[in-house]
Design a protein around this motif. Structure first.
Motif, short mmCIF file in Angstrom:
data_model
loop_
_atom_site.label_atom_id
_atom_site.label_comp_id
_atom_site.label_asym_id
_atom_site.label_seq_id
_atom_site.Cartn_x
_atom_site.Cartn_y
_atom_site.Cartn_z
N GLU A 1 0.84 -1.19 0.00
CA GLU A 1 0.00 0.00 0.00
C GLU A 1 0.88 1.24 0.00
O GLU A 1 2.00 1.23 0.52
N SER A 2 0.39 2.32 -0.59
CA SER A 2 1.21 3.51 -0.81
C SER A 2 1.68 4.16 0.48
O SER A 2 2.73 4.80 0.52
N GLU A 3 0.94 3.97 1.59
CA GLU A 3 1.37 4.61 2.84
C GLU A 3 2.64 3.98 3.42
O GLU A 3 3.24 4.53 4.34
N LEU A 4 3.07 2.86 2.88
CA LEU A 4 4.31 2.22 3.34
C LEU A 4 5.51 2.61 2.47
O LEU A 4 6.53 1.94 2.48
N VAL A 5 5.39 3.71 1.75
CA VAL A 5 6.48 4.14 0.87
C VAL A 5 7.78 4.35 1.64
O VAL A 5 8.87 4.17 1.10
N SER A 6 7.68 4.69 2.92
CA SER A 6 8.89 4.94 3.72
C SER A 6 9.17 3.81 4.72
O SER A 6 9.87 4.02 5.70
N MET A 7 8.61 2.64 4.51
CA MET A 7 8.80 1.56 5.47
C MET A 7 10.29 1.21 5.62
O MET A 7 11.03 1.15 4.64
N PRO A 8 10.75 1.01 6.86
CA PRO A 8 12.13 0.59 7.07
C PRO A 8 12.31 -0.84 6.58
O PRO A 8 11.39 -1.66 6.67
N LEU A 9 13.49 -1.15 6.07
CA LEU A 9 13.77 -2.48 5.54
C LEU A 9 14.60 -3.27 6.54
O LEU A 9 15.46 -2.71 7.22
N PRO A 10 14.38 -4.58 6.62
CA PRO A 10 15.23 -5.40 7.49
C PRO A 10 16.69 -5.36 7.03
O PRO A 10 16.98 -5.06 5.87
#
Length: 209
Positions: free
Chosen positions: A173-182
């Motif tokens: 989903e677009s709101e996770l554009v800035s999600m941190p990556l493992p």
């Protein structure tokens, strides 16, 4: 695809979005270009759109020939079929819904493709069992807003599914554009299209994200 825990539902659940008419998906490139294949009319089934698929396969075109491919949330099988059409050497597909898995098996038979395996089961449980051999390219397109993106990345890394420098396509989903990556994952490219954010990652063991 479905909307259960680690099912193979895609995106926000718009049925058959990006398909060529209700109940069909079209392969857009490679040896099976323009072939239209039936897909089951199941809740939550939404093949990745033609526009997004075209961008994705432009990104990974040079890496596809002879690659081992894993599709973690198969659904219609659009991504795995597209990869095989472009001469990936092997594709394994996980799909929770039995009807969708059986339809994908039938479509592979229609294409006379014997270099793919479809596994009917829960994605996170299947990943936790570990891999006998790693993969070069992995597709992750889970149901939205269920926390599956991060969990899937971690399971792939922890249970030996990724070859060194493996490419990982992640659609969220677009709101996770800035999600941190493992740890170990680096973002190479990303784009957004409407409600969807899609990105290409690379896995390098031991490296920080």
């Amino acid at each position: 695809m479905s909307r259960n825990r680690s099912s193979a539902g895609r995106g926000p659940g718009t049925k058959a979005s990006g398909a060529m008419g209700s109940g069909q998906v079209r392969i857009i490139g490679g040896q099976w270009r323009s072939r239209k294949l039936p897909i089951k009319d199941l809740e939550g089934l939404r093949p990745t759109t033609d526009r997004v698929r075209e961008t994705l396969f432009n990104w990974i075109a040079a890496d596809l020939p002879h690659a081992r491919v894993l599709d973690c949330f198969g659904g219609s099988g659009a991504l795995a079929l597209e990869a095989l059409s472009r001469y990936a050497s092997f594709a394994k597909v996980f799909e929770l819904q039995r009807e969708a898995a059986n339809q994908l098996k039938a479509n592979l038979q229609t294409l006379k493709c014997d270099c793919a395996e479809v596994v009917n089961g829960d994605t996170l449980a299947l990943l936790a069992a570990g891999a006998a051999e790693g993969f070069d390219i992995v597709f992750i397109d889970p149901p939205f807003r269920k926390g599956l993106a991060d969990a899937t990345l971690i399971a792939l890394k922890d249970h030996g599914w990724l070859n060194e420098d493996a490419l990982v396509y992640l659609e969220t989903e677009s709101e996770l554009v800035s999600m941190p990556l493992p740890q170990g994952f680096t973002e190479l490219k990303h784009k957004t299209a409407g409600q969807v954010c899609y990105r290409l990652l690379q896995f390098t063991p031991g490296e920080q994200a």
